[in-house]
Scaffold this motif. Structure first.
Motif, PDB file in Angstrom:
ATOM      1  N   ALA A 269     -11.689-113.839  94.020  1.00  0.00           N
ATOM      2  CA  ALA A 269     -11.674-112.428  94.404  1.00  0.00           C
ATOM      3  C   ALA A 269     -13.006-111.762  94.071  1.00  0.00           C
ATOM      4  O   ALA A 269     -13.521-110.960  94.862  1.00  0.00           O
ATOM      5  N   LEU A 270     -13.574-112.092  92.925  1.00  0.00           N
ATOM      6  CA  LEU A 270     -14.895-111.576  92.559  1.00  0.00           C
ATOM      7  C   LEU A 270     -15.946-112.006  93.571  1.00  0.00           C
ATOM      8  O   LEU A 270     -16.796-111.204  93.979  1.00  0.00           O
ATOM      9  N   LEU A 271     -15.884-113.249  93.991  1.00  0.00           N
ATOM     10  CA  LEU A 271     -16.847-113.728  94.984  1.00  0.00           C
ATOM     11  C   LEU A 271     -16.697-112.980  96.314  1.00  0.00           C
ATOM     12  O   LEU A 271     -17.700-112.620  96.952  1.00  0.00           O
ATOM     13  N   PHE A 272     -15.476-112.720  96.741  1.00  0.00           N
ATOM     14  CA  PHE A 272     -15.259-111.941  97.959  1.00  0.00           C
ATOM     15  C   PHE A 272     -15.714-110.495  97.772  1.00  0.00           C
ATOM     16  O   PHE A 272     -16.233-109.883  98.713  1.00  0.00           O
ATOM     17  N   TYR A 273     -15.531-109.959  96.590  1.00  0.00           N
ATOM     18  CA  TYR A 273     -16.019-108.612  96.299  1.00  0.00           C
ATOM     19  C   TYR A 273     -17.545-108.566  96.417  1.00  0.00           C
ATOM     20  O   TYR A 273     -18.101-107.659  97.035  1.00  0.00           O
ATOM     21  N   ILE A 274     -18.201-109.549  95.849  1.00  0.00           N
ATOM     22  CA  ILE A 274     -19.667-109.617  95.939  1.00  0.00           C
ATOM     23  C   ILE A 274     -20.105-109.741  97.396  1.00  0.00           C
ATOM     24  O   ILE A 274     -21.048-109.078  97.837  1.00  0.00           O
ATOM     25  N   TYR A 275     -19.412-110.585  98.138  1.00  0.00           N
ATOM     26  CA  TYR A 275     -19.746-110.768  99.551  1.00  0.00           C
ATOM     27  C   TYR A 275     -19.554-109.471 100.335  1.00  0.00           C
ATOM     28  O   TYR A 275     -20.350-109.152 101.222  1.00  0.00           O
ATOM     29  N   GLY A 276     -18.530-108.707 100.013  1.00  0.00           N
ATOM     30  CA  GLY A 276     -18.271-107.469 100.729  1.00  0.00           C
ATOM     31  C   GLY A 276     -19.184-106.325 100.338  1.00  0.00           C
ATOM     32  O   GLY A 276     -19.412-105.409 101.130  1.00  0.00           O
ATOM     33  N   ILE A 277     -19.747-106.366  99.137  1.00  0.00           N
ATOM     34  CA  ILE A 277     -20.502-105.228  98.619  1.00  0.00           C
ATOM     35  C   ILE A 277     -22.020-105.477  98.587  1.00  0.00           C
ATOM     36  O   ILE A 277     -22.796-104.572  98.307  1.00  0.00           O
ATOM     37  N   TYR A 278     -22.444-106.702  98.923  1.00  0.00           N
ATOM     38  CA  TYR A 278     -23.870-107.022  98.739  1.00  0.00           C
ATOM     39  C   TYR A 278     -24.786-106.160  99.595  1.00  0.00           C
ATOM     40  O   TYR A 278     -25.900-105.850  99.191  1.00  0.00           O
ATOM     41  N   PHE A 279     -24.332-105.745 100.788  1.00  0.00           N
ATOM     42  CA  PHE A 279     -25.181-104.906 101.631  1.00  0.00           C
ATOM     43  C   PHE A 279     -25.434-103.563 100.958  1.00  0.00           C
ATOM     44  O   PHE A 279     -26.560-103.055 100.971  1.00  0.00           O
ATOM     45  N   TYR A 280     -24.394-102.986 100.354  1.00  0.00           N
ATOM     46  CA  TYR A 280     -24.549-101.726  99.642  1.00  0.00           C
ATOM     47  C   TYR A 280     -25.539-101.872  98.499  1.00  0.00           C
ATOM     48  O   TYR A 280     -26.394-100.997  98.278  1.00  0.00           O
ATOM     49  N   VAL A 281     -25.434-102.972  97.762  1.00  0.00           N
ATOM     50  CA  VAL A 281     -26.344-103.211  96.640  1.00  0.00           C
ATOM     51  C   VAL A 281     -27.781-103.312  97.141  1.00  0.00           C
ATOM     52  O   VAL A 281     -28.700-102.730  96.549  1.00  0.00           O
ATOM     53  N   SER A 282     -27.991-104.018  98.244  1.00  0.00           N
ATOM     54  CA  SER A 282     -29.351-104.156  98.773  1.00  0.00           C
ATOM     55  C   SER A 282     -29.888-102.820  99.271  1.00  0.00           C
ATOM     56  O   SER A 282     -31.082-102.529  99.113  1.00  0.00           O
ATOM     57  N   VAL A 283     -29.038-101.986  99.847  1.00  0.00           N
ATOM     58  CA  VAL A 283     -29.457-100.669 100.312  1.00  0.00           C
ATOM     59  C   VAL A 283     -29.893 -99.805  99.133  1.00  0.00           C
ATOM     60  O   VAL A 283     -30.901 -99.099  99.196  1.00  0.00           O
ATOM     61  N   VAL A 284     -29.150 -99.859  98.049  1.00  0.00           N
ATOM     62  CA  VAL A 284     -29.499 -99.050  96.869  1.00  0.00           C
ATOM     63  C   VAL A 284     -30.761 -99.590  96.207  1.00  0.00           C
ATOM     64  O   VAL A 284     -31.643 -98.818  95.816  1.00  0.00           O
ATOM     65  N   LEU A 285     -30.866-100.914  96.086  1.00  0.00           N
ATOM     66  CA  LEU A 285     -32.038-101.482  95.415  1.00  0.00           C
ATOM     67  C   LEU A 285     -33.328-101.211  96.179  1.00  0.00           C
ATOM     68  O   LEU A 285     -34.377-100.985  95.581  1.00  0.00           O
ATOM     69  N   VAL A 286     -33.256-101.243  97.497  1.00  0.00           N
ATOM     70  CA  VAL A 286     -34.445-100.972  98.306  1.00  0.00           C
ATOM     71  C   VAL A 286     -34.678 -99.473  98.431  1.00  0.00           C
ATOM     72  O   VAL A 286     -35.795 -99.032  98.647  1.00  0.00           O
ATOM     73  N   GLY A 287     -33.630 -98.694  98.295  1.00  0.00           N
ATOM     74  CA  GLY A 287     -33.754 -97.244  98.374  1.00  0.00           C
ATOM     75  C   GLY A 287     -33.700 -96.726  99.793  1.00  0.00           C
ATOM     76  O   GLY A 287     -34.297 -95.696 100.102  1.00  0.00           O
TER      77      GLY A 287
END
Length: 133
Positions: A78-96
């Motif tokens: 479930a954690l892996l699926f959570y990471i897969y579902g949220i990684y785009f948001y994380v990349s958007v925030v990290l890049v700004g």
């Protein structure tokens, strides 16, 4: 009922607590991300399935020894699926691109999933049933 619980060790009670925490994590994740493009259905369903399986295995003779491993596996996937579902948001925030900081939804869900991972890793090594004398 007393006969079922007489051979259970402290690890069994930790498994029950983690089962409850898994369900709470799934409910919080569903409540916060329902209808969002960051929602991952397997990440929401697997902790509930793992909790039900762990509780069910806890009442089967000999099944309690693997209940914690089943719960840990379901929560990890479930954690892996959570990471897969949220990684785009994380990349958007990290890049700004669209946001400059993480929102509280992300922080709460990530902490819950991380606590589940660490607690399940510890629980895998705890005795679930008392040894026969």
């Amino acid at each position: 009922m007393k006969k079922l619980l007489e051979n259970k060790s402290y690890g069994y009670w930790v498994t029950l607590a983690l089962s409850l925490l898994s369900v709470v994590t799934a409910v919080v994740y569903i409540a916060m991300y329902s209808g969002s493009r960051y929602m991952s259905l397997p990440a929401a369903i697997l902790p509930i399935v793992g909790a039900a399986a762990a509780v069910g295995l806890g009442f089967v003779r000999g099944g309690g020894k693997c209940a914690n491993a089943v719960l840990a596996l379901c929560d990890f996937v479930a954690l892996l699926f959570y990471i897969y579902g949220i990684y785009f948001y994380v990349s958007v925030v990290l890049v700004g691109i669209q946001a400059s900081s993480f929102n509280s939804q992300f922080v709460i869900c990530t902490i819950l999933f991380a606590v589940l991972l660490i607690a399940n890793l510890v629980n895998v090594f705890l005795k679930q049933e008392k040894e026969a004398k």
